[in-house]
Write a protein that holds these residues in place. Sequence first.
Motif, PDB file in Angstrom:
ATOM      1  N   GLU A  92       3.141  13.960   3.422  1.00  0.00           N
ATOM      2  CA  GLU A  92       3.995  12.840   3.804  1.00  0.00           C
ATOM      3  C   GLU A  92       3.412  11.560   3.229  1.00  0.00           C
ATOM      4  O   GLU A  92       2.199  11.333   3.288  1.00  0.00           O
ATOM      5  N   LYS A 139      -3.039   0.328  -3.997  1.00  0.00           N
ATOM      6  CA  LYS A 139      -2.727  -0.922  -3.316  1.00  0.00           C
ATOM      7  C   LYS A 139      -2.392  -1.983  -4.356  1.00  0.00           C
ATOM      8  O   LYS A 139      -2.851  -1.928  -5.499  1.00  0.00           O
ATOM      9  N   LEU A 159      -5.624   6.403   1.389  1.00  0.00           N
ATOM     10  CA  LEU A 159      -5.037   5.410   0.502  1.00  0.00           C
ATOM     11  C   LEU A 159      -4.844   5.984  -0.894  1.00  0.00           C
ATOM     12  O   LEU A 159      -5.780   6.538  -1.479  1.00  0.00           O
ATOM     13  N   TYR A 171       0.072   5.237   1.243  1.00  0.00           N
ATOM     14  CA  TYR A 171      -0.852   6.178   1.856  1.00  0.00           C
ATOM     15  C   TYR A 171      -0.229   7.573   1.842  1.00  0.00           C
ATOM     16  O   TYR A 171       0.996   7.718   1.885  1.00  0.00           O
ATOM     17  N   PHE A 175       0.836  -1.202   0.000  1.00  0.00           N
ATOM     18  CA  PHE A 175       0.000   0.000   0.000  1.00  0.00           C
ATOM     19  C   PHE A 175       0.866   1.247   0.000  1.00  0.00           C
ATOM     20  O   PHE A 175       1.973   1.252   0.538  1.00  0.00           O
ATOM     21  N   GLN A 200      -0.490  11.490   3.812  1.00  0.00           N
ATOM     22  CA  GLN A 200      -0.978  12.175   5.012  1.00  0.00           C
ATOM     23  C   GLN A 200      -0.646  13.657   4.944  1.00  0.00           C
ATOM     24  O   GLN A 200       0.522  14.027   4.805  1.00  0.00           O
ATOM     25  N   GLY A 243      -5.517  12.301   9.080  1.00  0.00           N
ATOM     26  CA  GLY A 243      -5.377  10.861   8.953  1.00  0.00           C
ATOM     27  C   GLY A 243      -4.716  10.481   7.647  1.00  0.00           C
ATOM     28  O   GLY A 243      -4.224  11.334   6.905  1.00  0.00           O
ATOM     29  N   LEU A 244      -4.700   9.191   7.371  1.00  0.00           N
ATOM     30  CA  LEU A 244      -4.061   8.686   6.155  1.00  0.00           C
ATOM     31  C   LEU A 244      -5.109   8.393   5.094  1.00  0.00           C
ATOM     32  O   LEU A 244      -6.175   7.858   5.385  1.00  0.00           O
ATOM     33  N   PHE A 292       4.416  -0.196   8.608  1.00  0.00           N
ATOM     34  CA  PHE A 292       4.662   1.031   7.862  1.00  0.00           C
ATOM     35  C   PHE A 292       6.144   1.347   7.771  1.00  0.00           C
ATOM     36  O   PHE A 292       6.931   1.042   8.676  1.00  0.00           O
ATOM     37  N   PHE A 344       3.521   7.346   2.971  1.00  0.00           N
ATOM     38  CA  PHE A 344       3.887   6.141   3.689  1.00  0.00           C
ATOM     39  C   PHE A 344       3.648   4.916   2.826  1.00  0.00           C
ATOM     40  O   PHE A 344       2.566   4.743   2.262  1.00  0.00           O
TER      41      PHE A 344
END
Lengths: 111, 114
Positions: free
Chosen positions: B88, B49, B46, B36, B34, B38, B43-44, B104, B90
């Motif tokens: 950011e 994936k 998506l 993600y 995945f 931010q 929050g994160l 992560f 992830f």
Amino acid sequence: DGGITQSPKYLFRKEGQNVTLSCEQNLNHDAMYWYRQDPGQGLRLIYYSQIVNDFQKGDIAEGYSVSREKKESFPLTVTSAQKNPTAFYLCASGDIESEAFFGQGTRLTVV
Amino acid sequence: AQSVTQPDIHITVSEGASLELRCNYSYGATPYLFWYVQSPGQGLQLLLKYFSGDTLVQGIKGFEAEFKRSQSSFNLRKPSVHWSDAAEYFCAVDGDTGFQKLVFGTGTRLLVSP
């Protein structure tokens, strides 16, 4: 709208105090998760639950407790045993072989 | 144990330039992968994936990622970066249950210059 709601957005804790972070989801997901985020460390798993009335420790469970009495709710208690609780806490939910959906987070600060 | 490495802590890209964010994972089999994003204090979300099938995955906001088993990599790309992409990013892996018990990386902060 469907989603995950975390409350409060900001929380302040005194030394030696327990505090509880709320996480509610209306996505009908079986699984729920709590992650802790610290600068430069990414997200680390605290606890997770794959079904009601069952939960497992993640990588950094010490000083935390959870309950899963309802499918929609997965509250996290930060106990006085957690020596460094200041962090950003993220709740997530998901189903098998699908992505995780995250809440907007709670920022906890020790004062 | 699974692990995810994002070797770049910060990356600065000019607006309109291409972007590649690196992600390497450690896992014995093919994991679920995945990316993600931010924004500060949020929050994160998506981006995309990979579970199986085509190794080039398309995501939201014009992002794509390519799974390369031989290199244990899942790098994120975008052909032309917009100022709103500053955030950011992830990379995460789930190899245990398929139930999103994610591991992560430490994240890459993207800065976009005018």
